[in-house]
Design an enzyme around this catalytic site. Structure first.
Site, mmCIF file in Angstrom:
data_model
loop_
_atom_site.group_PDB
_atom_site.id
_atom_site.type_symbol
_atom_site.label_atom_id
_atom_site.label_comp_id
_atom_site.label_asym_id
_atom_site.label_seq_id
_atom_site.Cartn_x
_atom_site.Cartn_y
_atom_site.Cartn_z
ATOM 1 N N HIS A 193 52.646 28.328 9.045
ATOM 2 C CA HIS A 193 53.396 28.369 10.301
ATOM 3 C C HIS A 193 53.696 26.956 10.809
ATOM 4 C CE1 HIS A 193 52.039 32.494 10.102
ATOM 5 N NE2 HIS A 193 52.747 32.813 11.180
ATOM 6 N N HIS A 235 43.256 28.823 11.024
ATOM 7 C CA HIS A 235 43.352 27.529 10.358
ATOM 8 C C HIS A 235 42.463 26.509 11.054
ATOM 9 C CE1 HIS A 235 46.805 28.670 7.844
ATOM 10 N NE2 HIS A 235 47.273 29.300 8.913
#
Length: 271
Positions: A193, A235
């Site tokens: 992303h 993440h």
């Protein structure tokens, strides 16, 4: 007496060891003694030489082993710095994962943060680009949209390949969603992303005429999407930062292989 002497002589004659061929067995030879002595001396010298060689080898090993032990037990400054930064990254990522699950401190906002992450997903952007490409009637618009589609596809392939190589897992055990599996975005490094929003924001800033407030909002959107991936525990911080870097590099790659208007028209006609 003569009879006893005769018996003793007969006994000596009958004794096998008194024969000439067996006399050497009863009398030790000087040569054998000297040979044994020299053999002992040679064996002693050989043993001393072997001992010296062994001690020399031990000295060489003792000179080499401390360096190897220092390399294993005392890692270099770079190794210590890297491990320290990695530990800080994991610790900070766990602290910032406030929406990792429902029991987290911001667990109630997980749905909203996940919705923000969807705005940076590859599948909605590819679908939206295809729809705009079908409805576009200008050559300039079609050229920009075709190169944008190329950039999105490159982003998915490059990020998926890097993640397969690194195979780094996130700070929390978060199961990837359906869209993540479709784009093969199942590992943590680099953040897909983050790379996508960095590439898109740079692409729009370069090829679209936007007002200054819109430019600021575009940059803030990219930062928020990247940070949201840390908040939901998907993440690490370094994953997101590396994703921004890879997104910029992907933009530069697309600029290098930019497709001209004629090429775009040829591809559209084939499609």
């Amino acid at each position: 007496m003569p009879a006893s002497q005769a018996r003793s002589r007969a006994r000596d004659r009958n004794n096998v060891l008194n024969r000439a061929e067996f006399l050497s067995l009863n009398q030790p030879l000087k040569g054998n003694q000297e040979g044994r002595g020299s053999g002992r001396k040679q064996s002693g010298q050989a043993g001393a030489a072997a001992a010296q060689n062994g001690s020399a080898k031990e000295r060489r090993q003792s000179q080499q082993l401390p360096e190897e032990d220092c390399m294993q037990l005392n890692p270099s400054f770079k190794g210590i710095a890297f491990n320290s930064l990695l530990a800080i990254d994991i610790c900070m990522s766990k602290r910032l994962g406030v929406c990792a699950n429902r029991a987290s401190s911001w667990g109630g906002a997980r749905s909203m943060i996940s919705l923000l992450g969807i705005t940076g997903h590859g599948i909605p952007w590819i679908a939206g680009t295809l729809i705009c490409l079908v409805k576009s009637s200008t050559l300039a618009g079609q050229e920009v949209l075709m190169n944008l589609l190329l950039a999105l596809l490159l982003d998915i392939v490059i990020v998926a390949g890097l993640q397969k190589l690194a195979k780094r897992k996130g700070p929390f055990d978060v199961t990837p969603g359906l869209l993540d599996y479709l784009t093969m975005d199942t590992y943590a490094f680099p953040a897909g992303h983050a790379s996508r929003v960095a590439m898109l924001s740079k692409f729009f800033l370069n090829h679209l005429v936007l007002a200054i407030p819109l430019r600021i909002l575009l940059v803030l959107w990219a930062l928020c999407v990247g940070f949201s991936r840390v908040m939901i525990g998907r993440h690490h911080i370094t994953d997101v930062l590396s994703g921004f870097v890879f997104g910029y590099l992907q933009f530069r790659l697309v600029e290098l292989i930019w497709m001209s208007s004629n090429t775009c028209q040829m591809l559209i006609s084939i499609w």
